[in-house]
Design an enzyme around this catalytic site. Structure first.
Site, PDB file in Angstrom:
ATOM      1  CG  MET A   1      -9.925   7.594   3.590  1.00 37.70           C
ATOM      2  SD  MET A   1     -11.483   7.761   2.367  1.00 37.70           S
ATOM      3  CE  MET A   1     -11.193   9.218   1.580  1.00 37.70           C
ATOM      4  NE  ARG A   2      -0.721   5.435   2.197  1.00 41.77           N
ATOM      5  CZ  ARG A   2      -0.839   4.886   3.337  1.00 41.77           C
ATOM      6  NH1 ARG A   2      -1.223   3.818   3.296  1.00 41.77           N
ATOM      7  NH2 ARG A   2      -0.349   5.358   4.347  1.00 41.77           N
ATOM      8  CB  ALA A   3      -7.151   3.952  -3.020  1.00 47.20           C
TER       9      ALA A   3
ATOM     10  CG  ASP B   1      -1.901   1.097   1.282  1.00 49.07           C
ATOM     11  OD1 ASP B   1      -2.646   1.314   0.025  1.00 49.07           O
ATOM     12  OD2 ASP B   1      -2.318   1.820   2.186  1.00 49.07           O
ATOM     13  NE  ARG B   2       3.207   3.142   4.757  1.00 45.46           N
ATOM     14  CZ  ARG B   2       2.489   4.458   5.341  1.00 45.46           C
ATOM     15  NH1 ARG B   2       2.227   5.317   4.619  1.00 45.46           N
ATOM     16  NH2 ARG B   2       2.100   4.092   6.606  1.00 45.46           N
TER      17      ARG B   2
END
Length: 667
Positions: free
Chosen positions: A284-286, A203-204
């Site tokens: 919410m990173r996407a 995810d990073r």
């Protein structure tokens, strides 16, 4: 506008603009360079697809960086870090302009090499706390490149996660207390055949690209011609691309300058949120990454307002590795599903039409991720000299997998770092010390080093404070942590395995063990035997997903070549020991013990079992003989020949199989 980097024919790297057939990858790297806040790029692809070549070529076209002269941490002279260990820096310091830096993090690097460490000899001899910066300090305001990032040791993954989340690196040990900025663009390459990344690290990465070699002969000819031309005359080859390199570098600089002027309208932001929600992404990173990428794509295209083409390009790069999926599902983004999500979302406000508008950010040519995974797995099998699953027969699927208990080897080995069995590794609790070999890196054991040097002070003529320390005095810490293992399944797929229900229970249990191996990043392998021969359905690999696909597609039927299965298993383990001697194996043999192929089938199988037992392989035999009728008990005899633990599937079916296998203690 900042100056673009200059290029010359003396450059030793392959030119970025000379890379052929990798437009999606080039676009992702360029967007990450335009807007480092995107968070880096993960490049997935089969071997030999020039992933590393493209990444290393990127630095030739990146804008230069202004740094404070003499600062080992690359502080920005306009905004120096007040806590910089080399500071404080005066505002009047004349800036130094240097080329953009790409720092490579080796898979086998130690934590000290990554974070930095105490300069032990200076500390003991001079009485000063001298800090030696690591790779994170070198990569600040640049790129940190990890080749085969999926093979990175877990403790290094944790270090990267902390630095990526905080934008700083902190060292608190051995009397050293240092913190410094560590903001970098993380670029990783990986071959999915060797296993997937931990979800936290995956995810990073802001963007992800799947790369496969083109199947178009014309493109392949162009690739070969370019590579041969470069190898024949590197300076002359790079000179031919000077103009294209300079033009691309200038365009990146212009896009960076335009970035702050790009408008992300409310309607475009809502469209991004609706698309991300439609793919059921976590967190919410996407949304944030997609928005930043869309803005960068608009700047790259010379626009000041985000359009639907920018949102489409951003979603294709930012969402494939973030959409929710089951552990063994292949990552990827279906183009039709993306178009449906775009059509069902709120379109961004249309800017005034511009017939002379900028380019669209690079050619398309998306990759079908499912095709990529299948091709890479098949290529891996061909390269290993093995064949696929047995010929078509009755295929029985597994049921829903369940949580498996920890399978571990009781005695502490010296295996590769992992999360399963006890082992002497680079991380863990301190259990002793050992001498340093040459200039070997590692965490020093201070007390042991002092004890080693103390008796020699008079001979060395020490006078006054301090301690006369020589390199041969340094002792390194011995730590006990966890290792990864090779779990090799040898599965009888013949017609004697009984009912479909029984085979379904066996598959469910194995899939559950594979799920546990997926979570613990173990290496797995699968050997099947049926008909007249044994088949290496999957050589030892970290790709647990591929192992599950092979197992689910495994047909049953035919005779039982048990001896051939055991010999093939022994050969797989022999080759695995040569390739990775530190990874200890556990063999799980699933069979009813019958041998019906060839003359003297069962005596030959017992002979093969005896030979396998001499190799000291820890083995579990799971007896799948049906309970109806007369039981022959052949699996129990086979277990005795193997020196293995014998388990009856009637007692350990489904969940019990996992519990019994994982609770056993292997000497």
């Amino acid at each position: 506008m900042r100056p673009a980097p200059t290029t010359s024919g003396t450059a030793s790297g392959f030119p970025f603009t000379a890379v052929v057939g990798m437009e999606d990858l080039q676009l992702a790297l360029i967007l990450a360079a335009i807007s480092p806040a995107i968070g880096g790029v993960l490049i997935r692809g089969e071997k030999g697809t020039a992933k590393s070549t493209a990444v290393r070529a990127l630095t030739e076209i990146l804008p230069p960086v202004d740094v404070v002269p003499g600062c080992r941490f690359s502080c920005d002279p306009d905004h120096p870090d007040p806590t910089c260990p080399d500071g404080p820096h005066q505002a009047s310091d004349a800036p130094l302009t240097r080329a953009a830096r790409l720092v490579e993090l080796p898979v086998g690097a130690t934590e000290d090499r990554v974070l930095g460490s105490l300069h032990l000899e200076r500390a003991l001899a001079e009485g000063v706390t001298a800090y030696e910066p690591g790779l994170l300090a070198a990569s600040h305001r640049g790129l940190l490149y990890v080749d085969e990032v999926n093979l990175l040791h877990d403790h290094l993954v944790d270090v990267l996660l902390d630095a990526a989340a905080m934008g700083r690196a902190t060292v608190e040990r051995d009397g050293v207390s240092v913190t410094h900025p560590a903001r970098f663009v993380l670029v990783g390459t990986m071959n999915p055949e060797e296993g997937e990344l931990r979800p936290q690290l995956l995810d990073r990465f802001g963007l992800t690209v799947d790369v496969v070699a083109s199947r178009d002969p014309a493109v392949r000819v162009e690739v070969i011609r370019a590579r041969l031309s470069y190898e024949a005359d590197p300076p002359g080859f790079t000179t031919r691309y000077d103009g294209a390199q300079r033009e691309l570098a200038e365009r990146i600089v212009k896009a960076r300058d335009l970035l702050s002027e790009v408008i992300l309208t409310d309607s475009a932001l809502r469209q991004i949120a609706e698309i991300c929600a439609s793919f059921d992404v976590d967190g919410m990173r996407a949304d944030l990454v997609t928005a930043r990428t869309a803005v960068a794509h608009a700047a790259w295209s010379g626009r000041t307002v985000v359009e639907v083409d920018d949102v489409r390009a951003a979603a294709k790069l930012a969402l494939p590795h973030r959409k929710r999926r089951n552990p063994f599902d292949a990552p990827g983004l279906d183009d039709d599903q993306l178009e449906e999500a775009i059509n069902n979302s709120t379109p961004p406000a249309d800017p005034d039409d511009d017939p002379d508008g900028g380019p669209d950010g690079g050619p398309g040519g998306g990759v079908d991720p499912d095709e990529s995974g299948a091709d890479s797995a098949d290529d891996h099998e061909r390269a290993s000299g093995t064949t696929g699953p047995a010929p078509a027969g009755d295929v029985v699927g597994s049921s829903e997998p369940y949580k498996a208990r920890l399978l571990s080897v009781q005695s502490a080995g010296a295996g590769v770092a992992g999360r399963r069995s006890r082992a002497i590794t680079d991380v863990g609790r301190v259990v002793g010390d050992r001498p340093r070999i040459g200039r070997e890196s590692g965490r020093p054991h201070l007390l042991a080093t002092i004890r080693s040097a103390a008796p020699h002070q008079q001979v060395r003529g020490r006078s006054g404070p301090g301690l006369a320390v020589r390199p041969e005095d340094v002792r390194l810490t011995v730590r006990e942590g966890r290792e990864g293992n090779l779990v090799l399944f040898a599965v009888d797929a013949s017609g004697s395995m009984g009912t479909k229900k029984r085979m379904g229970e066996v598959k469910t249990a194995i899939v559950s063990l594979l799920l546990d191996a997926y979570q613990r990043r173990d290496t797995v392998g699968l050997v099947t035997f049926a008909g007249a021969a044994a088949t290496v359905a999957l050589p030892p690999t970290g790709s647990v997903e591929t192992a599950v696909r092979r197992l689910e597609a495994l047909p049953t039927g035919g005779r039982t070549p048990l001896a051939e299965g055991l010999l093939q298993t022994a050969e797989v383990l022999r080759i695995a020991a040569i390739r990775d001697a530190r990874r200890r194996p556990l063999l799980v043999l699933v069979t009813d013990g019958r041998a019906t192929h060839g003359d003297n089938a069962f005596p030959r199988a017992r002979q093969a079992a005896g030979w396998l037992a001499q190799q000291g392989i820890a083995t579990v035999v799971v007896d799948c003989e049906p309970h109806r009728g007369v039981r022959l008990g052949l699996a129990a005899e086979l277990a005795a020949d193997l020196g293995a633990e014998y388990l009856d599937l009637g007692d350990v079916a489904a969940g019990n199989l996992v519990r019994t296998v994982t609770e056993r203690r292997v000497a």
